[in-house]
Scaffold this motif. Structure first.
Motif, PDB file in Angstrom:
ATOM      1  N   PHE A   1      -2.387  -0.064  11.381  1.00 60.43           N
ATOM      2  CA  PHE A   1      -2.619  -0.262   9.947  1.00 60.43           C
ATOM      3  C   PHE A   1      -3.995  -0.867   9.639  1.00 60.43           C
ATOM      4  N   LYS A   2      -4.893  -0.929  10.600  1.00 55.30           N
ATOM      5  CA  LYS A   2      -6.243  -1.446  10.356  1.00 55.30           C
ATOM      6  C   LYS A   2      -7.059  -0.404   9.586  1.00 55.30           C
ATOM      7  N   ILE A   3      -7.824  -0.865   8.580  1.00 60.39           N
ATOM      8  CA  ILE A   3      -8.580   0.057   7.727  1.00 60.39           C
ATOM      9  C   ILE A   3      -9.708   0.701   8.534  1.00 60.39           C
ATOM     10  N   ARG A   4      -9.667   2.021   8.566  1.00 64.89           N
ATOM     11  CA  ARG A   4     -10.679   2.788   9.271  1.00 64.89           C
ATOM     12  C   ARG A   4     -11.693   3.404   8.302  1.00 64.89           C
TER      13      ARG A   4
ATOM     14  N   GLN B   1     -11.353  -2.716   9.288  1.00 66.75           N
ATOM     15  CA  GLN B   1     -10.466  -3.334  10.285  1.00 66.75           C
ATOM     16  C   GLN B   1      -9.560  -4.410   9.684  1.00 66.75           C
TER      17      GLN B   1
ATOM     18  N   SER C   1      -6.215  -5.373   7.412  1.00 65.66           N
ATOM     19  CA  SER C   1      -4.907  -4.721   7.382  1.00 65.66           C
ATOM     20  C   SER C   1      -4.682  -4.028   6.042  1.00 65.66           C
ATOM     21  N   LEU C   2      -4.416  -2.734   6.089  1.00 66.26           N
ATOM     22  CA  LEU C   2      -4.108  -1.989   4.866  1.00 66.26           C
ATOM     23  C   LEU C   2      -2.780  -2.450   4.273  1.00 66.26           C
TER      24      LEU C   2
ATOM     25  N   LYS D   1      -2.572  -2.584  15.068  1.00 56.74           N
ATOM     26  CA  LYS D   1      -3.819  -1.831  14.975  1.00 56.74           C
ATOM     27  C   LYS D   1      -3.656  -0.546  14.175  1.00 56.74           C
TER      28      LYS D   1
ATOM     29  N   ASP E   1      -4.383   4.196   7.320  1.00 62.90           N
ATOM     30  CA  ASP E   1      -5.605   3.405   7.548  1.00 62.90           C
ATOM     31  C   ASP E   1      -6.749   3.738   6.605  1.00 62.90           C
TER      32      ASP E   1
ATOM     33  N   TRP F   1      -1.916   5.977   3.707  1.00 62.08           N
ATOM     34  CA  TRP F   1      -1.410   5.488   4.987  1.00 62.08           C
ATOM     35  C   TRP F   1      -1.791   6.434   6.125  1.00 62.08           C
TER      36      TRP F   1
END
Length: 339
Positions: free
Chosen positions: A117-120, A144, A146-147, A115, A176, A174
């Motif tokens: 690394f999930k894109i926010r 959400q 993965s970055l 979680k 997210d 980094w």
């Protein structure tokens, strides 16, 4: 007195005793086991030891020293151990790299599900004609996702496929945040290009690049470059529109007598050069070839005179055509009643 013959015999006897002693101990010639006690033989009273010269003693000492060093090391073992150690190290490195290569995919997939690394946040800048929502959809980027699993190069390549996007840069902040920066083409003029089913207007940028078709409802308030076949390749088109785009750059200064919105058409001809037309008056202005800046400056002064009020001589409504290439340092303004 000891005779020479007696000395020779004594030396022979000493040599025989040494050889016999070596055979008994079974030690290789010229070598002695470490820690062994050297054997000595008795010498008869009437025998005298052989005296060695100083040079011979030094030479003998060096020989003994060399033999001791040979006994203390094993050249064969050293020579063999070096390549074996090198081969072992290389084998270990190859195995480690192979395992890392095989494990890279599963490791990335495993870490991508974290979680952390999930894109926010997705930041997209540079849009004028395009929109962030359109570019997110085009690149297939979702919140959400993965970055870690994203490929910036792949996303950049997809974005550059859009006709309005000249450049695209994608960065990962980094852990997210995804940052997308684009640069769109800026239209300078319109050109007609041949497409399947007929002809269509396309936008032309300041470098002579045709980049996007004019869609229904698209902006049309640009000068039109005519005189092209519509089938030119990119390089031929760039050369054909060089002088037209140079004039456009000068007209963008928006002189009150020659504003950009009053420039309607620029007709290019390989032999005759360029001819322009104004939006409010239909007469041609022949520019010819070359000296675009000089001719533009002269045209501004001519139009300033022609736009003056009626009753002070010839006005712009009376003009049939203007030749900027009439003679050197001369401009010809033809009256509509002069034929």
């Amino acid at each position: 007195m000891v005779s020479l013959k007696g000395v020779v015999n004594a030396l022979k006897n000493i040599g025989s005793l040494f050889r016999l002693q070596k055979k008994k101990r079974k030690v290789p010639s010229g070598a002695m086991s470490r820690g062994a006690v050297p054997a000595f033989t008795s010498m008869s009273a009437n025998q005298e030891p052989k005296r060695l010269s100083m040079a011979a003693r030094i030479k003998s000492w060096f020989q003994r020293s060399a033999r001791r060093k040979d006994l203390n090391r094993s050249p064969v073992v050293v020579a063999r151990s070096t390549p074996k150690r090198l081969i072992l190290v290389l084998s270990v490195v190859i195995v480690v790299l192979s395992l890392a290569f095989l494990a890279y995919g599963p490791i990335v997939r495993a870490v991508a599900d974290i979680k952390f690394f999930k894109i926010r946040e997705i930041s997209i800048t540079g849009c004028r004609v395009t929109t962030p929502a359109l570019l997110r959809e085009l690149a297939g980027v979702r919140y959400q996702a993965s970055l870690l699993a994203l490929s910036p190069d792949h996303i950049e390549a997809i974005l550059r496929m859009h006709p309005w996007i000249a450049k695209a840069e994608v960065k990962r902040d980094w852990p997210d945040v995804l940052i997308v920066t684009i640069q769109e083409y800026a239209p300078e003029a319109l050109v007609v290009r041949e497409v399947s089913g007929g002809s269509q207007f396309f936008y032309l940028d300041k470098s002579g690049v045709v980049f996007a078709p004019v869609e229904p409802g698209g902006e049309l308030d640009f000068p039109v470059v005519t005189g092209l076949t519509g089938k030119e390749d990119a390089e031929t088109l760039r050369k054909a529109t060089t002088e037209a785009l140079a004039l456009l750059k000068l007209v963008r200064q928006n002189n009150p007598n020659l504003p950009l919105q009053n420039l309607s058409e620029m007709h290019v001809d390989q032999d005759a050069g360029m001819t322009i037309y104004l939006a409010d008056y239909p007469f041609p202005i022949y520019f010819g070839k070359g000296e675009i800046r000089t001719k533009y400056s002269r045209l501004k002064r001519v139009l300033e005179v022609l736009y003056k009020e009626a009753g002070q001589g010839m006005t712009i409504a009376d003009v049939a055509y203007i030749r900027m290439d009439y003679l050197e340092n001369k401009v010809l303004v033809a009256h509509s009643g002069s034929g």
